[in-house]
Design a protein around this motif. Structure first.
Motif, PDB file in Angstrom:
ATOM      1  N   ALA A 140      -7.521  15.705  -6.497  1.00 24.90           N
ATOM      2  CA  ALA A 140      -8.967  15.960  -6.447  1.00 24.90           C
ATOM      3  C   ALA A 140      -9.306  17.186  -5.603  1.00 24.90           C
ATOM      4  N   THR A 141      -8.535  17.403  -4.525  1.00 23.06           N
ATOM      5  CA  THR A 141      -8.841  18.535  -3.647  1.00 23.06           C
ATOM      6  C   THR A 141      -7.693  19.540  -3.675  1.00 23.06           C
ATOM      7  N   PHE A 142      -8.001  20.762  -3.291  1.00 28.55           N
ATOM      8  CA  PHE A 142      -6.959  21.793  -3.217  1.00 28.55           C
ATOM      9  C   PHE A 142      -7.275  22.702  -2.045  1.00 28.55           C
ATOM     10  N   HIS A 143      -6.253  23.444  -1.615  1.00 33.92           N
ATOM     11  CA  HIS A 143      -6.440  24.366  -0.486  1.00 33.92           C
ATOM     12  C   HIS A 143      -5.974  25.755  -0.880  1.00 33.92           C
ATOM     13  N   GLY A 144      -6.330  26.737  -0.050  1.00 34.47           N
ATOM     14  CA  GLY A 144      -6.122  28.143  -0.398  1.00 34.47           C
ATOM     15  C   GLY A 144      -4.722  28.495  -0.838  1.00 34.47           C
ATOM     16  N   PHE A 145      -3.718  28.219   0.010  1.00 36.61           N
ATOM     17  CA  PHE A 145      -2.378  28.637  -0.351  1.00 36.61           C
ATOM     18  C   PHE A 145      -1.869  27.876  -1.574  1.00 36.61           C
ATOM     19  N   GLY A 146      -2.151  26.559  -1.623  1.00 34.81           N
ATOM     20  CA  GLY A 146      -1.708  25.757  -2.765  1.00 34.81           C
ATOM     21  C   GLY A 146      -2.248  26.330  -4.069  1.00 34.81           C
ATOM     22  N   LEU A 147      -3.499  26.765  -4.010  1.00 36.31           N
ATOM     23  CA  LEU A 147      -4.130  27.341  -5.193  1.00 36.31           C
ATOM     24  C   LEU A 147      -3.457  28.667  -5.581  1.00 36.31           C
ATOM     25  N   ALA A 148      -3.171  29.501  -4.564  1.00 41.74           N
ATOM     26  CA  ALA A 148      -2.502  30.779  -4.839  1.00 41.74           C
ATOM     27  C   ALA A 148      -1.152  30.537  -5.509  1.00 41.74           C
ATOM     28  N   ARG A 149      -0.446  29.509  -5.065  1.00 40.48           N
ATOM     29  CA  ARG A 149       0.868  29.196  -5.649  1.00 40.48           C
ATOM     30  C   ARG A 149       0.711  28.701  -7.087  1.00 40.48           C
ATOM     31  N   VAL A 150      -0.271  27.825  -7.309  1.00 35.95           N
ATOM     32  CA  VAL A 150      -0.489  27.299  -8.673  1.00 35.95           C
ATOM     33  C   VAL A 150      -0.811  28.449  -9.625  1.00 35.95           C
ATOM     34  N   ILE A 151      -1.687  29.358  -9.199  1.00 35.60           N
ATOM     35  CA  ILE A 151      -2.075  30.485 -10.060  1.00 35.60           C
ATOM     36  C   ILE A 151      -0.856  31.373 -10.330  1.00 35.60           C
ATOM     37  N   GLN A 152      -0.056  31.604  -9.304  1.00 36.44           N
ATOM     38  CA  GLN A 152       1.133  32.438  -9.480  1.00 36.44           C
ATOM     39  C   GLN A 152       2.073  31.814 -10.518  1.00 36.44           C
ATOM     40  N   GLU A 153       2.292  30.507 -10.401  1.00 37.55           N
ATOM     41  CA  GLU A 153       3.225  29.847 -11.317  1.00 37.55           C
ATOM     42  C   GLU A 153       2.641  29.738 -12.723  1.00 37.55           C
ATOM     43  N   GLN A 154       1.333  29.497 -12.783  1.00 28.81           N
ATOM     44  CA  GLN A 154       0.674  29.334 -14.083  1.00 28.81           C
ATOM     45  C   GLN A 154       0.740  30.618 -14.915  1.00 28.81           C
ATOM     46  N   TYR A 155       0.556  31.739 -14.243  1.00 27.83           N
ATOM     47  CA  TYR A 155       0.496  33.012 -14.976  1.00 27.83           C
ATOM     48  C   TYR A 155       1.780  33.833 -14.831  1.00 27.83           C
ATOM     49  N   GLY A 156       2.779  33.249 -14.150  1.00 26.59           N
ATOM     50  CA  GLY A 156       4.062  33.942 -14.003  1.00 26.59           C
ATOM     51  C   GLY A 156       3.958  35.253 -13.238  1.00 26.59           C
ATOM     52  N   SER A 157       3.019  35.338 -12.273  1.00 28.63           N
ATOM     53  CA  SER A 157       2.874  36.570 -11.491  1.00 28.63           C
ATOM     54  C   SER A 157       4.045  36.704 -10.520  1.00 28.63           C
ATOM     55  N   ARG A 158       4.340  37.940 -10.160  1.00 27.35           N
ATOM     56  CA  ARG A 158       5.416  38.172  -9.201  1.00 27.35           C
ATOM     57  C   ARG A 158       4.933  37.883  -7.782  1.00 27.35           C
ATOM     58  N   SER A 159       3.645  38.154  -7.526  1.00 31.65           N
ATOM     59  CA  SER A 159       3.156  37.983  -6.151  1.00 31.65           C
ATOM     60  C   SER A 159       2.004  36.986  -6.093  1.00 31.65           C
ATOM     61  N   LEU A 160       1.783  36.491  -4.888  1.00 34.40           N
ATOM     62  CA  LEU A 160       0.676  35.550  -4.656  1.00 34.40           C
ATOM     63  C   LEU A 160      -0.629  36.334  -4.518  1.00 34.40           C
ATOM     64  N   THR A 161      -1.739  35.688  -4.827  1.00 34.95           N
ATOM     65  CA  THR A 161      -3.049  36.344  -4.682  1.00 34.95           C
ATOM     66  C   THR A 161      -3.259  36.753  -3.221  1.00 34.95           C
ATOM     67  N   ALA A 162      -3.824  37.933  -3.025  1.00 35.37           N
ATOM     68  CA  ALA A 162      -4.060  38.448  -1.671  1.00 35.37           C
ATOM     69  C   ALA A 162      -5.048  37.555  -0.921  1.00 35.37           C
ATOM     70  N   HIS A 163      -4.882  37.526   0.406  1.00 38.56           N
ATOM     71  CA  HIS A 163      -5.765  36.677   1.219  1.00 38.56           C
ATOM     72  C   HIS A 163      -7.245  37.002   0.976  1.00 38.56           C
ATOM     73  N   GLY A 164      -7.581  38.288   1.169  1.00 36.89           N
ATOM     74  CA  GLY A 164      -8.986  38.694   1.084  1.00 36.89           C
ATOM     75  C   GLY A 164      -9.599  38.378  -0.270  1.00 36.89           C
TER      76      GLY A 164
END
Lengths: 118, 154
Positions: free
Chosen positions: A29-53
């Protein structure tokens, strides 16, 4: 950068909503910043995690739009030695918009959070 | 236990966040800093659990920070526009950082074209150094401005 069209979402904002709705349907039900960055990276096969800012600015905007809510993790439930997380949750409106965003993406349209005005 | 490169990268990211949240309302600044602290902790522990080399984690942290700089500046200016002394500090950061970063980029371009991995590494180090020097310059300037202001209005 060209100005954003009124009522539209940036690609990252759409990614966040889609990741959040998938996580929610998966029982999270809930998510946090880094967890979300990791999910997005894995979902779209990106090489890097979304930038903090970029990530936290997008989360702030989605919260301002009423699509997300957030609160600090309960200290009693936080793991010892780990800083408290800011936990985000989709609102009912956020769920509705996330479904529409997925449909927009599938149809190749620019994701929107408000209907287009004539 | 975290090794120095990772810790230094995390400290730099927190330090940068302190810079751009300076003079923002406390709840806003504390929220951003708290989220970043939690993010950095999760990032480092997650990568360490995956067996990622420490220097690579440090680079990843630095990369996330550097790529987010424009968004940080825009976010900050929406909450409280850059004015006067704060703007000068920010300009000092940009000027010092951009000058050395330009040299670093040239070194990387020349090094990759000439198949000189050593030069590429020097370029990367210059860019990282540029950022650190630029940020320190801005920080010192900001502190001296604060000091002058406090002296003028005790």
């Amino acid at each position: 950068m060209p100005p954003r069209k009124p009522g539209t979402l940036l690609p990252l904002e759409a990614d966040i909503l889609i990741a959040a709705v998938l996580e929610r349907r998966g029982g999270q039900a809930t998510f946090h910043g880094f967890g979300l960055a990791r999910v997005i990276q894995e979902q779209y096969g990106s090489r890097s995690l979304t930038a903090h800012g970029t990530l936290y600015k997008a989360l702030n905007r989605l919260e301002d739009l009423g699509l997300l809510t957030s609160d600090w993790e309960d200290p009693a439930q936080a793991v010892a030695g780990r800083p408290r997380r800011r936990l985000y949750q989709l609102t009912a409106q956020g769920m509705h918009i996330a479904d529409r965003v997925r449909a927009d993406r599938t149809a190749g349209r620019i994701p929107r959070f408000a209907p287009e005005t004539a | 236990m975290r090794t120095p490169p990772t810790r230094r990268a995390a400290h730099l990211a927190i330090w940068w966040a302190r810079c751009y949240t300076r003079r923002l309302p406390d709840p806003v600044a504390e929220r951003r800093l708290g989220e970043l602290r939690s993010d950095l902790h999760d990032h480092i522990t997650d990568d360490q659990a995956r067996g990622t080399a420490d220097w690579r984690i440090a680079l990843s942290v630095m990369s996330r920070m550097a790529r987010g700089l424009p968004a940080d500046a825009v976010w900050r200016s929406r909450i409280r526009p850059w004015t006067g002394d704060v703007l000068k500090s920010f300009a000092a950061i940009l000027a010092a950082g951009l000058a050395l970063a330009a040299v670093g980029v040239l070194a990387i371009l020349y090094g990759s074209g000439d198949d000189s991995p050593g030069l590429v590494l020097i370029g990367i180090l210059l860019i990282i150094g540029a950022f650190i020097i630029g940020v320190r310059t801005g920080h010192r300037r900001g502190r001296s401005v604060d000091h002058r202001r406090n002296t003028r209005h005790p």
